[in-house]
Scaffold this active site. Structure first.
Site, mmCIF file in Angstrom:
data_model
loop_
_atom_site.group_PDB
_atom_site.id
_atom_site.type_symbol
_atom_site.label_atom_id
_atom_site.label_comp_id
_atom_site.label_asym_id
_atom_site.label_seq_id
_atom_site.Cartn_x
_atom_site.Cartn_y
_atom_site.Cartn_z
ATOM 1 C CD GLU A 98 30.358 31.080 4.734
ATOM 2 O OE1 GLU A 98 30.705 31.649 5.053
ATOM 3 O OE2 GLU A 98 31.836 29.626 4.836
ATOM 4 C CB CYS A 111 30.198 19.980 2.729
ATOM 5 S SG CYS A 111 31.286 20.688 4.421
ATOM 6 C CB CYS A 118 35.430 25.316 15.565
ATOM 7 S SG CYS A 118 35.589 23.554 15.706
ATOM 8 C CB CYS A 122 42.553 22.458 13.996
ATOM 9 S SG CYS A 122 41.711 21.498 14.458
ATOM 10 N N GLY A 169 32.997 23.693 12.674
ATOM 11 C CA GLY A 169 32.640 23.259 13.782
ATOM 12 C C GLY A 169 33.089 21.858 14.113
ATOM 13 C CB SER A 201 34.959 15.041 9.653
ATOM 14 O OG SER A 201 35.882 14.895 9.461
ATOM 15 C CB CYS A 342 39.172 21.186 3.364
ATOM 16 S SG CYS A 342 38.722 19.903 3.032
HETATM 17 N N1 SAH Z 1 35.926 19.434 13.491
HETATM 18 C C1 SAH Z 1 35.609 18.619 12.577
HETATM 19 C C2 SAH Z 1 35.170 18.874 11.022
HETATM 20 C C3 SAH Z 1 35.699 19.628 9.952
HETATM 21 S S1 SAH Z 1 35.871 18.818 9.052
HETATM 22 C C4 SAH Z 1 36.982 17.171 11.933
HETATM 23 O O1 SAH Z 1 37.935 18.391 12.554
HETATM 24 O O2 SAH Z 1 36.991 16.843 11.022
HETATM 25 C C5 SAH Z 1 36.714 20.012 7.813
HETATM 26 C C6 SAH Z 1 38.424 20.035 7.616
HETATM 27 O O3 SAH Z 1 38.904 20.874 6.776
HETATM 28 C C7 SAH Z 1 39.063 18.709 9.213
HETATM 29 O O4 SAH Z 1 39.052 17.755 7.918
HETATM 30 C C8 SAH Z 1 40.505 19.687 8.156
HETATM 31 O O5 SAH Z 1 40.912 19.015 9.106
HETATM 32 C C9 SAH Z 1 40.246 20.349 6.586
HETATM 33 N N2 SAH Z 1 41.188 22.007 7.373
HETATM 34 C C10 SAH Z 1 40.763 22.347 8.176
HETATM 35 N N3 SAH Z 1 41.706 23.579 7.143
HETATM 36 C C11 SAH Z 1 42.127 22.407 6.806
HETATM 37 C C12 SAH Z 1 43.537 23.960 5.498
HETATM 38 N N4 SAH Z 1 44.442 24.857 5.722
HETATM 39 N N5 SAH Z 1 44.255 22.883 4.437
HETATM 40 C C13 SAH Z 1 42.839 21.717 3.908
HETATM 41 N N6 SAH Z 1 42.421 21.145 4.970
HETATM 42 C C14 SAH Z 1 41.947 21.916 6.184
#
Ligand code: SAH
Length: 362
Positions: A98, A111, A118, A122, A169, A201, A342
């Site tokens: 996406e 984006c 991934c 996290c 990713g 990022s 996000c």
């Molecule tokens: N893997 C890279 C690129 C992904 S960016 C990175 O981690 O930076 C996606 C962004 O969305 C990241 O900053 C991630 O931490 C954030 N994100 C993931 N889950 C989220 C959530 N539940 N609420 C808000 N932000 C979130």
């Protein structure tokens, strides 16, 4: 006959301008043809070699026999009630990725995804729960940009002004393809983006942060999300490998030569990392760092054991950091109604909308 007698056609969108040059040399073509060919590959709407009218006909025909250039067409296009558009692309092997377009008054931010799924796992990220499937090729990264540009053009919606690698990713875990794709995105005969308009990022692959800084001058965003190792270890397994001290050293090294500010993303998780003490710790951690901080109130999902803090808590957290002299923005996540926010990408279908709202690139 063995498979080797039928070499697979080469996807020219996997090649940087230098690679196209080598391809041309290997095929006995003069250098100017390589330049011509490369620039055709990224002309808006181009679909076949036959359209490359200033290349000789026999060259166009032999190219068509040996090579192709991939294109993506949206399999799904969803419009959020806040104007965010989520594009779903089906890849050659049937997998879905996406990209999310975030239109704002004065610009469009796209984006894009760098992997299918991934591997970083996290705890607060839905994309993380789907696991890792594979890296995207260089072409698959660049094709997202081409496809969305074309769609915007067809619908008179302007052009893409900013690119953020915040979709599905971990871009730095797909380093070689990332660098190739960035090289094409930045090339004046390619997609011709300015370095200031591209942000990569990362969840914190420290050695690759340094390497990225050495190779290219794009912007960096770091998903920090915690200001102490205990909390960060629990939220982001990558921290066990590259703890905060190492991550921040890498950031300092990245930013040094250019004195550019790094964006630090901080997801606010109620009762986990959102206390006054957490804000003070964060300020201490980033002290002296050329930083701006984006606070992202957690996007909640039934699958995730986290909630976003209330307005008051968020404001207080922001105030504490501001009083310490940091630029701090609270990012309202957009596209939530279509799972484009996000960390929501392709979990149901997730990439990320990163609400880089009113964030003027330096
Ligand atoms: N893997 C890279 C690129 C992904 S960016 C990175 O981690 O930076 C996606 C962004 O969305 C990241 O900053 C991630 O931490 C954030 N994100 C993931 N889950 C989220 C959530 N539940 N609420 C808000 N932000 C979130």
């Amino acid at each position: 006959m063995s498979d080797a007698s039928f070499p697979k056609k080469i996807d020219l969108r996997n090649l940087t301008r230098d690679d196209v040059k080598s391809f041309a040399v290997d095929h006995g073509l003069p250098a100017f043809r390589a330049k011509q060919l490369f620039s055709w590959l990224y002309r808006p709407g181009i679909a076949s070699f036959a359209e490359m009218t200033d290349l000789p006909k026999d060259l166009r025909e032999s190219l068509a026999k040996e090579a192709f250039f991939s294109r993506l067409t949206p399999a799904v296009k969803e419009l959020s009630n806040d104007g965010t558009i989520k594009y779903g692309f089906r890849l050659q092997d049937g997998k879905m990725i996406e990209s999310v377009l975030i239109p704002e008054e004065d610009r469009n931010t796209l984006c894009i995804s760098s992997q299918v799924g991934c591997a970083m796992a996290c705890a607060f990220c839905l994309t993380g729960t789907m696991g890792f499937s594979r890296n995207l090729s260089c072409a698959e990264i660049v094709d997202q940009v081409c496809a969305v540009s074309e769609d915007l053009r067809e619908n008179n919606l302007g052009m893409i002004n900013n690119l953020v690698f915040m979709g599905m990713g971990e871009p730095l875990a797909n380093f070689d393809n990332l660098i190739k794709a960035l090289t094409i995105l930045l090339d004046e005969l390619g997609l011709h983006f300015s370095e200031r308009r591209i942000t990569v990022s990362t969840c914190g692959l420290a050695p690759k942060i340094i390497e990225l800084g050495q190779r290219l001058k794009v912007n960096l965003a770091v998903s920090l999300h915690a200001a102490d190792n205990d909390t960060r270890n629990r939220l982001m397994p990558i921290n066990l490998r590259y703890p905060l001290e190492i991550l921040l050293d890498a950031c300092r090294e990245f930013s040094l030569p250019r004195r550019k500010r790094i964006t630090f993303e901080y997801v606010l998780l109620k009762g986990v990392n959102d206390s006054d003490q957490d804000a003070v710790k964060l300020a201490r951690l980033l002290h002296g760092m050329p930083a701006k901080i984006n606070l992202l109130p957690c996007n909640e999902a039934p699958e995730l054991p986290f909630a976003k803090p209330g307005r008051q808590r968020t404001d207080t957290f922001q105030d504490i950091l501001r009083r310490k002299g940091f630029t701090v923005l609270v990012r309202s996540s957009r596209g939530a109604d279509i799972s484009a926010a996000c960390g929501q990408l392709a979990a149901k279908s997730s990439a990320c909308e990163t609400a880089l709202k009113d964030d003027k690139m330096p």
